[in-house]
Write a protein that holds these residues in place. Sequence first.
Motif, PDB file in Angstrom:
ATOM      1  N   HIS A  80       8.395   9.076  -4.378  1.00 17.31           N
ATOM      2  CA  HIS A  80       7.789   7.678  -5.044  1.00 17.31           C
ATOM      3  C   HIS A  80       6.720   7.305  -5.219  1.00 17.31           C
ATOM      4  N   ILE A  81       6.735   6.778  -6.345  1.00 18.93           N
ATOM      5  CA  ILE A  81       5.536   6.923  -7.027  1.00 18.93           C
ATOM      6  C   ILE A  81       5.421   5.631  -7.165  1.00 18.93           C
ATOM      7  N   ARG A  82       4.209   4.897  -6.787  1.00 17.90           N
ATOM      8  CA  ARG A  82       3.653   3.655  -7.139  1.00 17.90           C
ATOM      9  C   ARG A  82       2.428   3.195  -7.967  1.00 17.90           C
ATOM     10  N   GLN A  83       2.946   1.773  -8.713  1.00 20.87           N
ATOM     11  CA  GLN A  83       1.300   1.638  -9.066  1.00 20.87           C
ATOM     12  C   GLN A  83       1.239  -0.156  -9.322  1.00 20.87           C
ATOM     13  N   THR A  84       0.518  -0.870  -8.542  1.00 17.09           N
ATOM     14  CA  THR A  84       0.414  -2.551  -8.577  1.00 17.09           C
ATOM     15  C   THR A  84      -0.207  -2.116 -10.200  1.00 17.09           C
ATOM     16  N   TRP A  85      -0.209  -3.427 -10.278  1.00 17.54           N
ATOM     17  CA  TRP A  85      -0.799  -3.656 -11.728  1.00 17.54           C
ATOM     18  C   TRP A  85      -2.239  -3.150 -11.683  1.00 17.54           C
TER      19      TRP A  85
ATOM     20  N   ARG B 261      -2.401   0.008 -12.538  1.00 11.54           N
ATOM     21  CA  ARG B 261      -2.268   0.589 -13.643  1.00 11.54           C
ATOM     22  C   ARG B 261      -3.684   0.130 -14.106  1.00 11.54           C
TER      23      ARG B 261
ATOM     24  N   TYR C 155      -2.176   6.017  -9.449  1.00 10.98           N
ATOM     25  CA  TYR C 155      -1.221   6.190  -8.479  1.00 10.98           C
ATOM     26  C   TYR C 155      -0.815   6.141  -6.521  1.00 10.98           C
TER      27      TYR C 155
ATOM     28  N   PHE D  41       7.747  -4.747 -12.188  1.00 12.98           N
ATOM     29  CA  PHE D  41       7.439  -5.876 -13.214  1.00 12.98           C
ATOM     30  C   PHE D  41       5.869  -5.610 -12.685  1.00 12.98           C
ATOM     31  N   LEU D  42       4.999  -6.251 -12.321  1.00 13.41           N
ATOM     32  CA  LEU D  42       3.783  -5.797 -12.507  1.00 13.41           C
ATOM     33  C   LEU D  42       3.603  -4.707 -11.252  1.00 13.41           C
ATOM     34  N   THR D  43       4.405  -4.658 -10.525  1.00 12.28           N
ATOM     35  CA  THR D  43       4.504  -3.153  -9.750  1.00 12.28           C
ATOM     36  C   THR D  43       4.910  -2.087 -10.144  1.00 12.28           C
ATOM     37  N   ARG D  44       4.675  -0.768 -10.728  1.00  8.62           N
ATOM     38  CA  ARG D  44       5.932  -0.225 -11.061  1.00  8.62           C
ATOM     39  C   ARG D  44       6.067   1.034 -10.154  1.00  8.62           C
ATOM     40  N   GLU D  45       7.140   1.093  -9.426  1.00  6.66           N
ATOM     41  CA  GLU D  45       7.898   1.998  -8.844  1.00  6.66           C
ATOM     42  C   GLU D  45       8.930   3.531  -9.647  1.00  6.66           C
ATOM     43  N   TRP D  46       8.704   4.669  -9.332  1.00  4.41           N
ATOM     44  CA  TRP D  46       9.353   5.553  -9.996  1.00  4.41           C
ATOM     45  C   TRP D  46       9.408   6.248  -8.579  1.00  4.41           C
ATOM     46  N   VAL D  47      11.403   6.917  -8.781  1.00  3.92           N
ATOM     47  CA  VAL D  47      11.241   7.317  -7.251  1.00  3.92           C
ATOM     48  C   VAL D  47      12.443   8.456  -7.692  1.00  3.92           C
ATOM     49  N   PHE D  48      12.089   9.855  -7.570  1.00  6.91           N
ATOM     50  CA  PHE D  48      13.229  11.310  -7.765  1.00  6.91           C
ATOM     51  C   PHE D  48      13.549  11.418  -5.981  1.00  6.91           C
TER      52      PHE D  48
ATOM     53  N   ALA E 202      11.613   5.822   1.968  1.00  2.04           N
ATOM     54  CA  ALA E 202      10.376   5.867   1.027  1.00  2.04           C
ATOM     55  C   ALA E 202      11.348   7.073   0.461  1.00  2.04           C
ATOM     56  N   GLY E 203      12.078   7.282   0.388  1.00  6.23           N
ATOM     57  CA  GLY E 203      13.106   8.673  -0.629  1.00  6.23           C
ATOM     58  C   GLY E 203      13.940   8.204  -0.901  1.00  6.23           C
TER      59      GLY E 203
END
Lengths: 537, 155
Positions: free
Chosen positions: A481-486, A489, A494, B83-90, B123-124
């Motif tokens: 789970h990769i997360r990036q707040t504003w 960014r 990350y 939107f403001l916070t991006r999330e990538w999940v594998f 988280a997964g």
Amino acid sequence: MTVPAGPLPLAEPVRLPMRLSPKVLLIHPVRMIPSLIVPLVGLLFVGGFSGMSYTWAAVGVGVTLAFAVVRWAIFSYEIVGDRLEIKRSLISRSVRTIPLERIRGVDVSTPPMHRLLGLAVLKIDTGASGGEEEGKLDGVTLEEAERLKSVLLRRTRAARVTRPARAPMPGETSAAVSATDPAAATDPAAASASAAASMSAVREETAEDEREIIRVPWTWLLYGPLSGAYLLTPFALAGGAVGLAFQWGDDLGFGRDAALTVGEWLWEHPYLLLAVVLLLVVAMPFVGGVMYAVFNWNFRLISRDGYLVAERGLINRRSVSLEAGRVRGYEIIEGLAERWAGVARVWAIVTGLGDSQTRGQLLPDVPRTVAFQVTGEAIGTYQAELRPHPPIARNRRLFRAIAPWLALAVATTLTALLTAQPIWWIGTVVALLLAGSGISLGLDRYRSLGHGYDGVRLAVRSGSLRRSQAVVERRAVVGWHIRQTWFQRRAGVYTLTAGVGAGKGGYSAIDVSQQQAIGFPAEVTPEWLAPFLSKGQ
Amino acid sequence: MRLWLAEALFGFVLLVGCSILIAQWVGGSGWSWVPGWFADDPWLLPVGVGVLTTPFLVAEPFVRYAVHRWELSGDVVYTRSGFLTREWVFVPVSRIQTVDKAQGWVERLLGLATLEIRTASHAGSSTIKGLDYTVAAGLAEELAHRAEQLRDDAT
């Protein structure tokens, strides 16, 4: 009871409906006394100590006793074939069936009254969600608890062995394996059992005997106050006493007014109040240390039968069995004071362990080297350097540690200037001091950040006041789970979380660079990320 | 193999629907506990909120729609959202425990569905919103089927 070495025949008819020890009848009513005493006393007062009110009081006590007896009489448990059945039957019937192979651990504890009577509470951890799903036998004799524990855990294992054994993983915990005793290996029964089972099963099967990994010497209990655990106990006790005084005062007819009068009187003597608070603060480390010592008295970590068994406690002696095959890693926790003293606490990361905060504890405060040695022996070592996070992470840590206090300082300064009251300057000075300490805190937080992978286990570390390093096996990772707040960014960093089906569920590396955020998962689990990387994410 | 399916309807309609609801709710807030100066001009609040949120209302669906992606390839489900916070999940299919598909009432009106892919860890786990219903159903089935085949016992 002697336990045969080979896998037990599962169809063996064992029909022994067992009851809890009758001694438990002494415990339940006593436990109900606190809730009973007030109504009883009230009844006696109101009834004016007449014969009638005594009768009613006696009836109340009798009903309580009868209730305890009935509760004992309708409760029974038995091991039927490959499952444990817990029955409650009077008019309606409830049977809870727990398949033995689902049992992941057994937790035996002896609260004070149980201890006096030689009883124990046995909790059976099935990995099901919610405390309701667990089996609980409140009040079996100590011998019966030991017997049940060994039977339940052995059968659990036997049931597993008959299934196709899973392939030995590279990261298979060494606890069950390294305890192999030559004598046990040559045991004919074990040998015959081994014919049917695979290598890993054999090793589990032969790891019969008990091996003590560590017994924490009592001198190390002195590290207790550093842990910060139980520090608030004096306040909790005081709060509890005040609450109780209010409640009982109410019930016994003193009324709230009396209590409020006392409160007002205290309020008018603020120095007395201050003295009480000071006393409590001074008492914090002592009481906390004593509580810590009571709970962690004679801490032993044992490897037995493919289980890690942690025993601790002075009054309530508690023994928690964790199945070694389900331990996925460990978490090393160090507070600021603990790091200064060079000690650390360790929790195990176990799949499907309910109440893991209390059950998962592997080690209380022990010197760091010992902690690493023991976890290495019981679970497995992590041998690689932690990689630092990009410098931008340091700026972010610093900003977070300083900015709030600076803002506060500005606010108090403005107020001081506007209201012309010098007392606000004190606030400014305090805020500035805190901001100053924030510099070292932020720098230390940054130094704590790190992540790494040694081929079998991955590790992430973060935190300063409470630094925690999690070490998890690669195979336990269920997703990334990769997360990036504003804000992240803007900074180009990350938060990378490895989802783990154990412990907290996820362990995060905070503020990693883009290269690390993609590179680390790709390094740990290349086959998952490869299809996406080739296309250039 | 890259699956880009049925995103066309996602987000915008859904969020505009929500925003109208919010606007109505805000507009109807004439409660008695508000202080004096405010009671005289109760329309200040809806206007203020409206002015503040309009840019978000306009931007958010488009950004979310633009960011939201999902992909199943090489037995790994990849989702991106935010939107403001991006999330990538594998999430690898072999670690999937359950696949739920759910439909809220707006989604039902629009014939969409949300797919929740759960593993043993929060988280997964990932969710894919606004899938075309038939696609969601098909994907759920496929994932469940593959997960069955690839089952691995480590968790």
